[in-house]
Design a protein around this motif. Structure first.
Motif, PDB file in Angstrom:
ATOM      1  N   VAL A  47      -4.809 -43.350  35.503  1.00 14.86           N
ATOM      2  CA  VAL A  47      -6.267 -43.443  35.574  1.00 14.86           C
ATOM      3  C   VAL A  47      -6.838 -42.693  34.372  1.00 14.86           C
ATOM      4  N   ASP A  48      -7.844 -43.277  33.724  1.00 11.89           N
ATOM      5  CA  ASP A  48      -8.497 -42.616  32.590  1.00 11.89           C
ATOM      6  C   ASP A  48      -9.720 -41.820  33.024  1.00 11.89           C
ATOM      7  N   LEU A  49     -10.494 -42.405  33.944  1.00 12.72           N
ATOM      8  CA  LEU A  49     -11.754 -41.793  34.368  1.00 12.72           C
ATOM      9  C   LEU A  49     -11.894 -41.923  35.875  1.00 12.72           C
ATOM     10  N   LEU A  50     -12.347 -40.846  36.501  1.00 11.37           N
ATOM     11  CA  LEU A  50     -12.543 -40.808  37.949  1.00 11.37           C
ATOM     12  C   LEU A  50     -13.987 -40.430  38.238  1.00 11.37           C
ATOM     13  N   LEU A  51     -14.693 -41.263  39.008  1.00 10.55           N
ATOM     14  CA  LEU A  51     -16.003 -40.906  39.546  1.00 10.55           C
ATOM     15  C   LEU A  51     -15.752 -40.355  40.931  1.00 10.55           C
ATOM     16  N   PRO A  57     -14.128 -36.699  53.292  1.00 11.39           N
ATOM     17  CA  PRO A  57     -13.253 -36.152  54.338  1.00 11.39           C
ATOM     18  C   PRO A  57     -11.845 -35.874  53.831  1.00 11.39           C
ATOM     19  N   LYS A  58     -11.074 -35.240  54.686  1.00 12.78           N
ATOM     20  CA  LYS A  58      -9.661 -34.877  54.501  1.00 12.78           C
ATOM     21  C   LYS A  58      -9.480 -33.841  53.403  1.00 12.78           C
ATOM     22  N   ILE A  59      -9.682 -34.202  52.156  1.00 13.70           N
ATOM     23  CA  ILE A  59      -9.743 -33.231  51.055  1.00 13.70           C
ATOM     24  C   ILE A  59     -11.077 -33.473  50.376  1.00 13.70           C
ATOM     25  N   ASP A  60     -11.959 -32.476  50.385  1.00 14.82           N
ATOM     26  CA  ASP A  60     -13.269 -32.671  49.771  1.00 14.82           C
ATOM     27  C   ASP A  60     -13.131 -32.782  48.251  1.00 14.82           C
ATOM     28  N   GLY A  61     -14.175 -33.257  47.613  1.00 16.13           N
ATOM     29  CA  GLY A  61     -14.142 -33.502  46.180  1.00 16.13           C
ATOM     30  C   GLY A  61     -13.854 -32.269  45.343  1.00 16.13           C
ATOM     31  N   LEU A  62     -14.402 -31.129  45.728  1.00 16.49           N
ATOM     32  CA  LEU A  62     -14.178 -29.905  44.960  1.00 16.49           C
ATOM     33  C   LEU A  62     -12.716 -29.476  45.023  1.00 16.49           C
ATOM     34  N   SER A  63     -12.124 -29.539  46.204  1.00 19.24           N
ATOM     35  CA  SER A  63     -10.703 -29.203  46.340  1.00 19.24           C
ATOM     36  C   SER A  63      -9.838 -30.206  45.586  1.00 19.24           C
ATOM     37  N   ALA A  64     -10.199 -31.486  45.679  1.00 20.89           N
ATOM     38  CA  ALA A  64      -9.462 -32.520  44.943  1.00 20.89           C
ATOM     39  C   ALA A  64      -9.582 -32.285  43.439  1.00 20.89           C
ATOM     40  N   LEU A  65     -10.766 -31.912  42.981  1.00 22.63           N
ATOM     41  CA  LEU A  65     -10.980 -31.662  41.554  1.00 22.63           C
ATOM     42  C   LEU A  65     -10.071 -30.552  41.040  1.00 22.63           C
ATOM     43  N   LYS A  66      -9.907 -29.494  41.798  1.00 23.18           N
ATOM     44  CA  LYS A  66      -9.032 -28.392  41.385  1.00 23.18           C
ATOM     45  C   LYS A  66      -7.589 -28.871  41.230  1.00 23.18           C
ATOM     46  N   ILE A  67      -7.140 -29.708  42.167  1.00 21.96           N
ATOM     47  CA  ILE A  67      -5.783 -30.261  42.081  1.00 21.96           C
ATOM     48  C   ILE A  67      -5.664 -31.193  40.881  1.00 21.96           C
ATOM     49  N   ASN A  74      -5.141 -35.012  31.992  1.00 23.65           N
ATOM     50  CA  ASN A  74      -5.625 -36.081  31.106  1.00 23.65           C
ATOM     51  C   ASN A  74      -6.669 -36.970  31.771  1.00 23.65           C
ATOM     52  N   VAL A  75      -6.849 -36.842  33.074  1.00 28.77           N
ATOM     53  CA  VAL A  75      -7.846 -37.649  33.779  1.00 28.77           C
ATOM     54  C   VAL A  75      -9.224 -36.996  33.595  1.00 28.77           C
ATOM     55  N   LYS A  76     -10.150 -37.753  33.051  1.00 25.58           N
ATOM     56  CA  LYS A  76     -11.539 -37.278  32.916  1.00 25.58           C
ATOM     57  C   LYS A  76     -12.239 -37.522  34.232  1.00 25.58           C
ATOM     58  N   VAL A  77     -13.066 -36.562  34.665  1.00 21.97           N
ATOM     59  CA  VAL A  77     -13.714 -36.657  35.972  1.00 21.97           C
ATOM     60  C   VAL A  77     -15.211 -36.498  35.809  1.00 21.97           C
ATOM     61  N   ILE A  78     -15.944 -37.393  36.449  1.00 19.51           N
ATOM     62  CA  ILE A  78     -17.394 -37.260  36.597  1.00 19.51           C
ATOM     63  C   ILE A  78     -17.632 -37.018  38.078  1.00 19.51           C
ATOM     64  N   VAL A  79     -18.253 -35.890  38.399  1.00 16.56           N
ATOM     65  CA  VAL A  79     -18.529 -35.529  39.790  1.00 16.56           C
ATOM     66  C   VAL A  79     -19.961 -35.913  40.114  1.00 16.56           C
ATOM     67  N   PHE A  80     -20.138 -36.522  41.287  1.00 13.04           N
ATOM     68  CA  PHE A  80     -21.489 -36.829  41.748  1.00 13.04           C
ATOM     69  C   PHE A  80     -21.565 -36.555  43.235  1.00 13.04           C
TER      70      PHE A  80
END
Length: 82
Positions: A47-51, A57-67, A74-80
């Motif tokens: 994956v190149d980019l993740l929105l 649920p299960k793993i929230d976005g902030l916890s997932a972002l840390k992992i 190398n995965v670029k992330v845009i958080v919303f």
């Protein structure tokens, strides 16, 4: 560019998927609805980019972002979030 969408709101995911799929230089991957699915997907796919939504649920976005930052730098992330 390979783009992954992650949000637990089906209507938002469907709308984003439809709009972004019309762009010719972006391959929109099947959307996911929780952080656990995102981490599993990244272990198996490129994956190149993740929105990424923060409120999932299960793993929230902030916890997932840390992992993701640790294991997939190398995965670029845009958080919303809403």
């Amino acid at each position: 560019m390979r783009l992954l969408l992650a949000d637990d709101h089906p209507l938002l995911l469907d709308g984003l998927f439809r709009i972004l799929s019309e762009l010719t230089d972006i391959q929109v991957l099947p959307p996911l609805s929780n952080g656990h699915q995102v981490i599993d997907y990244l272990h198996k796919n490129s994956v190149d980019l993740l929105l990424l939504d923060l409120n999932m649920p299960k793993i929230d976005g902030l916890s997932a972002l840390k992992i993701i930052q640790k294991d997939f730098p190398n995965v670029k992330v845009i958080v919303f979030t809403s």
